[in-house]
Design a protein around this motif. Structure first.
Motif, short mmCIF file in Angstrom:
data_model
loop_
_atom_site.label_atom_id
_atom_site.label_comp_id
_atom_site.label_asym_id
_atom_site.label_seq_id
_atom_site.Cartn_x
_atom_site.Cartn_y
_atom_site.Cartn_z
N GLU A 104 3.27 4.98 -8.63
CA GLU A 104 3.71 5.39 -7.29
C GLU A 104 2.77 4.83 -6.23
OE1 GLU A 104 6.08 6.92 -4.43
OE2 GLU A 104 6.51 6.88 -6.57
N ALA A 105 1.46 4.86 -6.47
CA ALA A 105 0.49 4.33 -5.51
C ALA A 105 0.68 2.82 -5.35
CB ALA A 105 -0.93 4.65 -5.95
N HIS A 106 0.93 2.14 -6.46
CA HIS A 106 1.14 0.69 -6.39
C HIS A 106 2.43 0.36 -5.62
CE1 HIS A 106 0.96 -3.50 -7.48
NE2 HIS A 106 2.20 -3.43 -7.92
N SER A 107 3.49 1.09 -5.88
CA SER A 107 4.75 0.82 -5.17
C SER A 107 4.61 1.15 -3.68
CB SER A 107 5.90 1.59 -5.79
OG SER A 107 5.75 2.97 -5.59
N MET A 108 3.81 2.18 -3.35
CA MET A 108 3.59 2.51 -1.96
C MET A 108 2.82 1.39 -1.27
SD MET A 108 1.83 5.89 -0.33
CE MET A 108 0.14 5.37 -0.25
N LYS A 109 1.78 0.88 -1.93
CA LYS A 109 0.99 -0.22 -1.37
C LYS A 109 1.85 -1.47 -1.21
CE LYS A 109 -3.29 -2.77 -2.18
NZ LYS A 109 -2.78 -4.04 -1.75
N LYS A 110 2.68 -1.74 -2.20
CA LYS A 110 3.56 -2.91 -2.15
C LYS A 110 4.57 -2.79 -1.00
CE LYS A 110 6.73 -5.40 -5.20
NZ LYS A 110 7.35 -5.38 -6.53
N GLU A 111 5.12 -1.60 -0.83
CA GLU A 111 6.12 -1.38 0.22
C GLU A 111 5.50 -1.49 1.61
OE1 GLU A 111 9.88 -0.86 1.59
OE2 GLU A 111 9.34 -0.96 -0.53
N LEU A 112 4.26 -1.03 1.75
CA LEU A 112 3.60 -1.11 3.06
C LEU A 112 3.29 -2.56 3.44
CD1 LEU A 112 1.13 1.90 2.88
CD2 LEU A 112 3.16 1.68 4.31
N GLY A 113 3.12 -3.43 2.44
CA GLY A 113 2.82 -4.82 2.72
C GLY A 113 4.04 -5.67 2.98
N ARG A 114 5.21 -5.12 2.86
CA ARG A 114 6.44 -5.90 3.08
C ARG A 114 6.63 -6.21 4.55
NH1 ARG A 114 11.49 -3.65 0.03
NH2 ARG A 114 12.12 -5.80 0.26
N THR A 115 7.37 -7.26 4.81
CA THR A 115 7.68 -7.66 6.18
C THR A 115 8.55 -6.58 6.83
OG1 THR A 115 7.65 -9.94 5.46
CG2 THR A 115 8.65 -9.49 7.59
N GLY A 116 8.27 -6.30 8.06
CA GLY A 116 9.05 -5.29 8.77
C GLY A 116 8.23 -4.06 9.05
N GLY A 117 7.24 -3.82 8.23
CA GLY A 117 6.33 -2.70 8.48
C GLY A 117 7.03 -1.36 8.44
N GLY A 118 6.52 -0.45 9.18
CA GLY A 118 7.08 0.89 9.20
C GLY A 118 6.44 1.76 8.15
N PRO A 119 6.58 3.04 8.30
CA PRO A 119 5.97 3.95 7.33
C PRO A 119 6.70 3.92 6.00
CG PRO A 119 7.28 5.18 8.89
CD PRO A 119 7.28 3.75 9.36
N TYR A 120 5.97 4.23 4.94
CA TYR A 120 6.56 4.30 3.61
C TYR A 120 7.40 5.56 3.54
CZ TYR A 120 6.86 4.52 -1.48
OH TYR A 120 7.32 4.57 -2.78
N PRO A 121 8.66 5.45 3.10
CA PRO A 121 9.54 6.62 3.13
C PRO A 121 9.09 7.74 2.20
CG PRO A 121 10.60 4.78 2.00
CD PRO A 121 9.31 4.26 2.58
N GLY A 122 8.46 7.40 1.10
CA GLY A 122 8.02 8.42 0.14
C GLY A 122 6.64 8.92 0.48
N GLY A 123 5.72 8.59 -0.36
CA GLY A 123 4.34 9.02 -0.19
C GLY A 123 3.88 9.75 -1.43
N LEU A 124 2.59 9.88 -1.55
CA LEU A 124 2.02 10.55 -2.71
C LEU A 124 1.98 12.05 -2.46
CD1 LEU A 124 -1.01 8.19 -3.44
CD2 LEU A 124 1.17 8.25 -4.62
N THR A 125 2.25 12.80 -3.52
CA THR A 125 2.10 14.25 -3.42
C THR A 125 0.61 14.57 -3.47
OG1 THR A 125 2.19 14.57 -5.81
CG2 THR A 125 4.29 14.59 -4.63
N ASN A 126 0.26 15.81 -3.19
CA ASN A 126 -1.15 16.22 -3.24
C ASN A 126 -1.73 16.02 -4.63
OD1 ASN A 126 -1.16 16.94 -0.56
ND2 ASN A 126 -0.66 19.08 -0.96
N LEU A 127 -0.95 16.34 -5.65
CA LEU A 127 -1.45 16.17 -7.02
C LEU A 127 -1.64 14.69 -7.35
CD1 LEU A 127 0.62 18.85 -8.99
CD2 LEU A 127 -1.74 18.99 -8.22
#
Length: 159
Positions: A104-127
């Motif tokens: 999940e952390a890797h997919s979040m990092k990958k999504e944030l680096g994509r063209t277009g920017g914007g916030p990641y729709p998901g995110g990591l839970t507290n756990l």
């Protein structure tokens, strides 16, 4: 591939024949892990001693000490759990939890680096955030500024 077996028809009438799938006992599933159980597991593995036990290639701690750690963690989970979890089940859950949090952390990092920017729709839970603190950063981000000195046969990376 289809296999054919000769079976005595007399056994069917008398009830002596039982196929393998009837003789194998059904394995009962345990109930899903609760949020409290996962919190205790992550708390134990994030503790100072838990961090030592997460080192894969370290000979600092013996296998016996690791087994004792997982037994104590299972006992701690048993206090609030509705079903008994073995040390092996607890260890497997920790490995699965680390794997899913890393993914999940890797997919979040990958999504944030994509063209277009914007916030990641998901995110990591507290756990998941707590689990990611235990995982080495290079496992999620990959090795930066590395050079493959043995192109092909061996891969040793220097940073």
């Amino acid at each position: 591939m289809f296999m054919c077996r000769m079976i005595n028809t007399e056994h069917f009438r008398t009830g002596l024949y039982q196929p393998n799938w009837l003789t194998i006992a059904e394995k009962k599933r345990k109930i899903n892990w609760t949020e409290e159980e996962r919190e205790i597991l992550i708390e134990q593995c994030n503790s100072e001693t838990g961090r030592k036990f997460n080192l894969k290639l370290s000979n600092e701690i013996s296998a016996k000490e690791k087994a004792i750690f997982w037994e104590k963690t299972a006992e701690r989970i048993l206090i609030i759990s509705m079903c008994q979890r073995t040390a092996d089940e607890v260890k497997k859950k920790w490995i699965d939890t680390k794997s899913s949090a890393k993914k999940e952390a890797h997919s979040m990092k990958k999504e944030l680096g994509r063209t277009g920017g914007g916030p990641y729709p998901g995110g990591l839970t507290n756990l998941e955030e707590k689990v990611v603190t235990v995982i080495p950063k290079c496992s999620i981000d990959a090795i930066v500024n590395s050079i493959d000195i043995f192109a092909g046969k061996y891969a040793i990376y220097y940073t």
